[in-house]
Write a protein that holds these residues in place. Structure first.
Motif, PDB file in Angstrom:
ATOM      1  N   VAL A 145      80.346  26.855  28.815  1.00 52.37           N
ATOM      2  CA  VAL A 145      80.144  26.291  30.068  1.00 52.37           C
ATOM      3  C   VAL A 145      80.852  27.123  31.303  1.00 52.37           C
ATOM      4  N   ALA A 146      82.157  27.482  30.900  1.00 54.21           N
ATOM      5  CA  ALA A 146      82.733  28.204  32.030  1.00 54.21           C
ATOM      6  C   ALA A 146      82.109  29.435  32.276  1.00 54.21           C
ATOM      7  N   ASP A 147      81.482  30.191  31.498  1.00 50.29           N
ATOM      8  CA  ASP A 147      80.736  31.378  31.771  1.00 50.29           C
ATOM      9  C   ASP A 147      79.395  31.005  32.532  1.00 50.29           C
ATOM     10  N   ALA A 148      78.679  30.115  31.832  1.00 47.88           N
ATOM     11  CA  ALA A 148      77.490  29.693  32.473  1.00 47.88           C
ATOM     12  C   ALA A 148      77.456  29.215  34.112  1.00 47.88           C
ATOM     13  N   LEU A 149      78.547  28.408  34.248  1.00 52.67           N
ATOM     14  CA  LEU A 149      78.818  27.976  35.492  1.00 52.67           C
ATOM     15  C   LEU A 149      79.851  28.691  36.382  1.00 52.67           C
ATOM     16  N   GLU A 150      80.166  30.075  35.991  1.00 53.75           N
ATOM     17  CA  GLU A 150      81.254  30.565  36.742  1.00 53.75           C
ATOM     18  C   GLU A 150      80.898  30.593  38.224  1.00 53.75           C
ATOM     19  N   GLY A 151      82.084  30.474  38.931  1.00 54.06           N
ATOM     20  CA  GLY A 151      81.984  30.473  40.608  1.00 54.06           C
ATOM     21  C   GLY A 151      81.877  29.042  41.265  1.00 54.06           C
ATOM     22  N   GLU A 152      81.119  28.037  40.189  1.00 53.03           N
ATOM     23  CA  GLU A 152      81.090  26.803  40.835  1.00 53.03           C
ATOM     24  C   GLU A 152      82.344  25.727  40.494  1.00 53.03           C
ATOM     25  N   ARG A 153      82.378  24.907  41.239  1.00 57.35           N
ATOM     26  CA  ARG A 153      83.518  23.932  41.264  1.00 57.35           C
ATOM     27  C   ARG A 153      83.059  22.579  41.466  1.00 57.35           C
ATOM     28  N   PHE A 154      83.788  21.619  40.709  1.00 55.51           N
ATOM     29  CA  PHE A 154      83.444  20.376  40.800  1.00 55.51           C
ATOM     30  C   PHE A 154      84.731  19.466  41.220  1.00 55.51           C
ATOM     31  N   ASP A 155      84.770  18.409  41.956  1.00 56.79           N
ATOM     32  CA  ASP A 155      85.550  17.610  42.166  1.00 56.79           C
ATOM     33  C   ASP A 155      85.776  16.482  40.954  1.00 56.79           C
ATOM     34  N   LEU A 156      84.778  16.306  40.416  1.00 55.45           N
ATOM     35  CA  LEU A 156      84.620  15.397  39.051  1.00 55.45           C
ATOM     36  C   LEU A 156      84.084  15.764  38.114  1.00 55.45           C
ATOM     37  N   ILE A 157      84.641  15.829  37.010  1.00 58.77           N
ATOM     38  CA  ILE A 157      83.711  16.458  35.769  1.00 58.77           C
ATOM     39  C   ILE A 157      83.799  15.138  34.545  1.00 58.77           C
ATOM     40  N   PHE A 158      83.007  14.788  33.912  1.00 56.95           N
ATOM     41  CA  PHE A 158      83.096  13.460  33.167  1.00 56.95           C
ATOM     42  C   PHE A 158      82.252  13.783  31.887  1.00 56.95           C
ATOM     43  N   ASN A 159      82.588  13.328  30.732  1.00 56.33           N
ATOM     44  CA  ASN A 159      81.941  13.653  29.473  1.00 56.33           C
ATOM     45  C   ASN A 159      82.324  12.260  28.871  1.00 56.33           C
ATOM     46  N   PHE A 160      81.056  11.495  28.214  1.00 52.14           N
ATOM     47  CA  PHE A 160      81.088  10.109  27.838  1.00 52.14           C
ATOM     48  C   PHE A 160      80.648  10.085  26.635  1.00 52.14           C
ATOM     49  N   HIS A 161      81.156   8.947  25.848  1.00 50.06           N
ATOM     50  CA  HIS A 161      80.891   8.697  24.510  1.00 50.06           C
ATOM     51  C   HIS A 161      81.314   9.929  23.514  1.00 50.06           C
ATOM     52  N   ASN A 162      80.222  10.345  22.780  1.00 53.77           N
ATOM     53  CA  ASN A 162      80.537  11.309  21.614  1.00 53.77           C
ATOM     54  C   ASN A 162      80.551  12.946  22.146  1.00 53.77           C
ATOM     55  N   VAL A 163      80.499  13.309  23.463  1.00 53.66           N
ATOM     56  CA  VAL A 163      80.325  14.579  23.662  1.00 53.66           C
ATOM     57  C   VAL A 163      81.364  15.389  22.953  1.00 53.66           C
ATOM     58  N   LEU A 164      82.637  15.205  23.308  1.00 56.72           N
ATOM     59  CA  LEU A 164      83.566  15.929  22.612  1.00 56.72           C
ATOM     60  C   LEU A 164      83.845  15.990  21.145  1.00 56.72           C
ATOM     61  N   GLY A 165      83.294  14.945  20.623  1.00 58.20           N
ATOM     62  CA  GLY A 165      83.179  14.852  19.203  1.00 58.20           C
ATOM     63  C   GLY A 165      82.178  15.752  18.580  1.00 58.20           C
ATOM     64  N   PHE A 166      81.118  16.082  19.370  1.00 55.93           N
ATOM     65  CA  PHE A 166      80.199  17.060  18.743  1.00 55.93           C
ATOM     66  C   PHE A 166      80.288  18.408  19.088  1.00 55.93           C
ATOM     67  N   VAL A 167      81.382  18.957  19.890  1.00 57.40           N
ATOM     68  CA  VAL A 167      81.352  20.306  20.311  1.00 57.40           C
ATOM     69  C   VAL A 167      82.231  20.905  19.069  1.00 57.40           C
ATOM     70  N   GLY A 168      82.077  22.280  19.136  1.00 60.08           N
ATOM     71  CA  GLY A 168      82.585  23.009  18.001  1.00 60.08           C
ATOM     72  C   GLY A 168      84.239  23.158  18.125  1.00 60.08           C
ATOM     73  N   ASP A 169      84.577  23.058  19.246  1.00 58.55           N
ATOM     74  CA  ASP A 169      86.186  23.251  19.548  1.00 58.55           C
ATOM     75  C   ASP A 169      86.405  22.586  20.762  1.00 58.55           C
ATOM     76  N   PRO A 170      86.849  21.213  20.603  1.00 57.25           N
ATOM     77  CA  PRO A 170      87.333  20.441  21.589  1.00 57.25           C
ATOM     78  C   PRO A 170      88.217  20.864  22.572  1.00 57.25           C
ATOM     79  N   ALA A 171      89.325  21.704  22.044  1.00 57.67           N
ATOM     80  CA  ALA A 171      90.408  22.254  22.968  1.00 57.67           C
ATOM     81  C   ALA A 171      89.849  22.969  23.840  1.00 57.67           C
ATOM     82  N   GLN A 172      88.973  24.101  23.238  1.00 56.70           N
ATOM     83  CA  GLN A 172      88.415  25.173  24.032  1.00 56.70           C
ATOM     84  C   GLN A 172      87.329  24.618  25.374  1.00 56.70           C
ATOM     85  N   VAL A 173      86.703  23.550  24.835  1.00 49.73           N
ATOM     86  CA  VAL A 173      85.754  22.883  25.907  1.00 49.73           C
ATOM     87  C   VAL A 173      86.628  22.202  26.978  1.00 49.73           C
ATOM     88  N   ILE A 174      87.554  21.509  26.685  1.00 55.06           N
ATOM     89  CA  ILE A 174      88.614  20.841  27.551  1.00 55.06           C
ATOM     90  C   ILE A 174      89.093  21.993  28.504  1.00 55.06           C
TER      91      ILE A 174
END
Length: 290
Positions: free
Chosen positions: A119-148
């Motif tokens: 996501v950091a590369d795909a959205l490079e240059g974009e900025r957000f005031d709020l980012i949310f991920n709900f329910h099982n999103v972080l559960g299903f990623v390969g590396d939660p630390a890297q995604v956070i």
């Protein structure tokens, strides 16, 4: 805003297949009494502790937004907001896109497909005031630390990362309630599942979430959990149907209102987080923009 579709660098086939099969009926969970209670508690926290901290015309990223259930809430509650929904599964995004057109905010919501690992590369240059991920999103990623850490890079200074993730302790309890001792043991070790039809996922503790966010340079403002006093049954892991006693109890308006107030009181106490079916965090990016 335009709807863009990109080819993600890598897809977890099990996760994509799991959600592709659920896409058309996923929003039916809105009719299950237990998830109605959980959603109202989540929206209460968002409207009292998150929305007041956001600037006029804020921009949000719905990370792993699926069918756009929560993008819909933000977009309709705040017509000044614009957002981007980023999800792994095109079938889920198609539902979100249709919903945005149907409710008149398609010009304010961009929809893209991709892996949160990128996501950091795909959205490079974009900025957000709020980012949310709900329910099982972080559960299903390969590396939660890297995604956070990647999501933290996309925040404006003072921007908020809000997460709602599966609890390790509740997952173990749930499996024991079904007589699944070996699966409960796996949950205690940090990775497990609620049904044999779903992919295994990461499961979290409050201390672990604190460490993950601090490692990403974020300041944890809130760590709590909910619902704490009433838990889902097996039927609530399905898209249709409800556990009998839960449906009977929560279909009573007075009982629903009473339980809702009890849950609100408990979620305000950080010490109760470990009892939560899900864990909830609000974190702030400090410093200046990169």
């Amino acid at each position: 805003m335009s709807d863009l579709t990109v080819s993600p660098a890598s897809l977890d086939g099990d996760v994509v297949d799991y959600f592709r099969a659920k896409a058309d009926a996923y929003d039916d969970v809105d009719d299950q009494p237990y998830w109605m209670l959980s959603d109202e508690l989540l929206w209460h926290v968002l409207t009292t502790t998150v929305l007041p901290r956001l600037p006029d015309g804020f921009r949000f990223l719905d990370a792993g937004g699926g069918t756009g259930r929560w993008s819909h809430r933000f977009a309709t509650a705040r017509p000044d907001a614009t957002g981007l929904l980023y999800d792994l599964t095109p079938a889920m995004s198609d539902v979100a896109r249709s919903k945005a057109h149907r409710h008149g905010y398609a010009d304010r919501l961009t929809i893209r497909n991709g892996d949160l690992a990128d996501v950091a590369d795909a959205l490079e240059g974009e900025r957000f005031d709020l980012i949310f991920n709900f329910h099982n999103v972080l559960g299903f990623v390969g590396d939660p630390a890297q995604v956070i850490a990647s999501l933290a890079e996309l925040l404006t200074p003072g921007g908020l990362l809000v997460s709602f993730v599966p609890s390790r302790w509740h997952a173990a309890f749930f499996n024991l309630a079904l007589g699944q001792v070996e699966e409960a043991e796996r949950c205690i070790d940090g990775s497990g599942r609620f049904t044999d039809t779903m992919p295994a996922m990461h499961l979290f503790t409050p201390d672990q979430l604190t460490a993950l966010h601090e490692a990403a340079g974020l300041k944890l403002d809130v760590v709590t959990g909910f619902p704490c006093l009433i838990y889902p049954g097996y039927q609530e892991t399905q898209l249709h149907g409800s556990t009998g006693w839960l449906e009977n109890l929560l279909s009573d308006r007075d009982a629903f209102a009473g339980i809702y107030e009890l849950e609100r009181r408990v979620l305000a106490d950080p010490a109760a987080a470990g009892r939560g079916n899900n864990l909830f965090t609000i974190a702030t990016r400090q410093g200046s923009a990169s």
